[in-house]
Design an enzyme around this catalytic site. Structure first.
Site, PDB file in Angstrom:
ATOM      1  N   SER A   1      -9.379   4.595  -1.107  1.00 37.08           N
ATOM      2  CA  SER A   1      -9.689   3.171  -1.011  1.00 37.08           C
ATOM      3  C   SER A   1     -11.201   2.911  -1.004  1.00 37.08           C
ATOM      4  O   SER A   1     -12.001   3.792  -0.672  1.00 37.08           O
ATOM      5  CB  SER A   1      -9.072   2.591   0.260  1.00 37.08           C
TER       6      SER A   1
HETATM    7  N1  SAM Z   1      -5.747   6.512   2.794  1.00 34.75           N
HETATM    8  C1  SAM Z   1      -5.978   7.224   1.553  1.00 34.75           C
HETATM    9  C2  SAM Z   1      -7.327   7.860   1.499  1.00 34.75           C
HETATM   10  O1  SAM Z   1      -8.114   7.731   2.460  1.00 34.75           O
HETATM   11  O2  SAM Z   1      -7.589   8.535   0.502  1.00 34.75           O
HETATM   12  C3  SAM Z   1      -5.750   6.340   0.355  1.00 34.75           C
HETATM   13  C4  SAM Z   1      -4.315   6.029   0.194  1.00 34.75           C
HETATM   14  S1  SAM Z   1      -3.780   5.561  -1.422  1.00 34.75           S
HETATM   15  C5  SAM Z   1      -4.522   3.998  -1.634  1.00 34.75           C
HETATM   16  C6  SAM Z   1      -2.065   5.227  -1.028  1.00 34.75           C
HETATM   17  C7  SAM Z   1      -1.243   6.465  -0.736  1.00 34.75           C
HETATM   18  O3  SAM Z   1       0.005   6.049  -0.194  1.00 34.75           O
HETATM   19  C8  SAM Z   1      -0.935   7.303  -1.955  1.00 34.75           C
HETATM   20  O4  SAM Z   1      -1.390   8.609  -1.768  1.00 34.75           O
HETATM   21  C9  SAM Z   1       0.597   7.259  -2.039  1.00 34.75           C
HETATM   22  O5  SAM Z   1       1.177   8.465  -2.514  1.00 34.75           O
HETATM   23  C10 SAM Z   1       0.976   6.989  -0.588  1.00 34.75           C
HETATM   24  N2  SAM Z   1       2.280   6.391  -0.360  1.00 34.75           N
HETATM   25  C11 SAM Z   1       2.920   5.417  -1.053  1.00 34.75           C
HETATM   26  N3  SAM Z   1       4.118   5.146  -0.491  1.00 34.75           N
HETATM   27  C12 SAM Z   1       4.231   5.950   0.604  1.00 34.75           C
HETATM   28  C13 SAM Z   1       5.227   6.144   1.596  1.00 34.75           C
HETATM   29  N4  SAM Z   1       6.377   5.453   1.626  1.00 34.75           N
HETATM   30  N5  SAM Z   1       5.005   7.048   2.578  1.00 34.75           N
HETATM   31  C14 SAM Z   1       3.852   7.778   2.589  1.00 34.75           C
HETATM   32  N6  SAM Z   1       2.892   7.660   1.661  1.00 34.75           N
HETATM   33  C15 SAM Z   1       3.066   6.752   0.696  1.00 34.75           C
END
Ligand code: SAM
Length: 220
Positions: A62
Site C-alpha cells: 500500500s
Molecule cells: N498490507 C500489505 C503490505 O504491507 O504489503 C498490503 C496488502 S495488499 C494491498 C492486500 C493483500 O490482501 C493481498 O496480499 C491479498 O492476497 C490479501 N488478501 C485478500 N483477501 C484476503 C483474505 N480473505 N484473507 C487474507 N488475505 C487476503
C-alpha cells in the site's frame, strides 16, 4: 545517513506529516522500517514514492500515507494485540510490530505469506506471526484483539472481525466497490459499535467467505 534513510525522511515529512498524520510513534515507525526491502528488487528505487507498488501475485504494497493513516487510527500505545488481514509484503505488519506487543497477520496467498514470514524473521520482527488463511474469518483462537486492520477492500464489514474486537477495540477497513472504497473506523463500545468514515481509498479486493467471492469479476 544512507540514501534510503534520506528518501524515508522525505517520505515521512512530505507525504505523511504534511497530510496530517501526527502520532509521533507512528511517524517514528515509518522512519525506521526499510520499505525498500519489502518491494521487488527492481522497484527499490521507487519504494519511497507516493503510491502503492506491485509485489507479485497481482497484489500490491500500500501507499506509505495509507499505511501511516490506518496505523494511526488504531491508537496503539505499545501493549496491544493486533490482527492484520492481508499480509502482502509484510511491510504494514513490520510497522505495527514496532507499535504493539503482538501482531498476527493473515494472508490468503501462500507464496506471499511464506515470503513475508521469511523476510520479517530475517529482519528481526519477532513479535509478528504470519498465518495462511481467509482473514475475513478473523483468528478466533487468538481473539479478542485491541486492533484489527484490513488492508484489502471489502464489500461490507465482516461480522467475525467486529465480534473479535475487545471492548474499546478498533477496526480499520476499506469498504465499498472495487474501484473506490471508504476507509471506515469501527470502535466497539460496551453495548454498541461506533462507525466513522475516514476518507476515500482504493485497495485490491478482500476475497473470502465474508468478503468478495473468488469468482466475482472486478471492474478494474
Ligand atoms: N498490507 C500489505 C503490505 O504491507 O504489503 C498490503 C496488502 S495488499 C494491498 C492486500 C493483500 O490482501 C493481498 O496480499 C491479498 O492476497 C490479501 N488478501 C485478500 N483477501 C484476503 C483474505 N480473505 N484473507 C487474507 N488475505 C487476503
Amino acid at each position: 545517513m544512507d540514501h534510503y534513510s534520506v528518501l524515508r525522511e522525505r517520505m515521512v515529512k512530505d507525504q505523511i506529516e504534511a497530510r496530517g498524520v501526527a502520532d509521533k510513534r507512528v511517524l517514528e515507525a515509518m522512519l525506521s522500517v526499510p520499505r525498500h526491502l519489502f518491494v521487488p528488487e527492481d522497484l527499490r528505487g521507487s519504494a519511497y514514492q507516493d503510491s502503492p507498488l506491485p509485489i507479485g501475485e497481482g497484489q500490491t504494497i500500500s501507499q506509505p500515507y495509507m499505511v501511516a493513516l490506518m496505523t494511526e487510527l488504531l491508537h496503539l500505545k505499545g501493549d496491544e494485540k493486533v490482527l492484520e488481514v492481508g499480509t502482502g509484503s509484510g511491510y504494514q505488519a513490520a510497522v505495527l510490530s514496532l507499535l504493539a506487543a503482538e501482531v498476527f497477520t493473515i494472508e490468503k496467498n501462500e507464496r506471499l505469506a511464506s515470503k513475508a514470514a521469511k523476510r520479517l524473521k530475517d529482519m528481526g520482527f519477532d513479535n509478528v506471526y504470519v498465518i495462511v488463511g481467509d482473514g475475513t474469518l478473523g483468528l478466533k483462537e487468538e481473539a479478542p484483539f485491541d486492533g484489527i486492520i484490513v488492508t484489502a477492500g471489502s464489500p461490507s464489514i465482516p461480522q467475525p472481525l467486529t465480534e473479535q474486537l475487545k471492548i474499546g477495540g478498533r477496526l480499520v477497513i476499506p469498504v465499498g466497490p472495487s474501484g473506490m472504497q471508504m476507509l471506515k473506523l469501527i470502535v466497539r463500545m460496551e453495548d454498541r459499535f461506533i462507525e466513522e468514515e475516514k476518507g476515500g481509498c482504493v485497495f485490491v479486493p478482500l476475497v473470502g467467505k465474508h468478503g468478495w467471492k473468488s469468482g466475482h469479476r472486478f471492474a478494474n
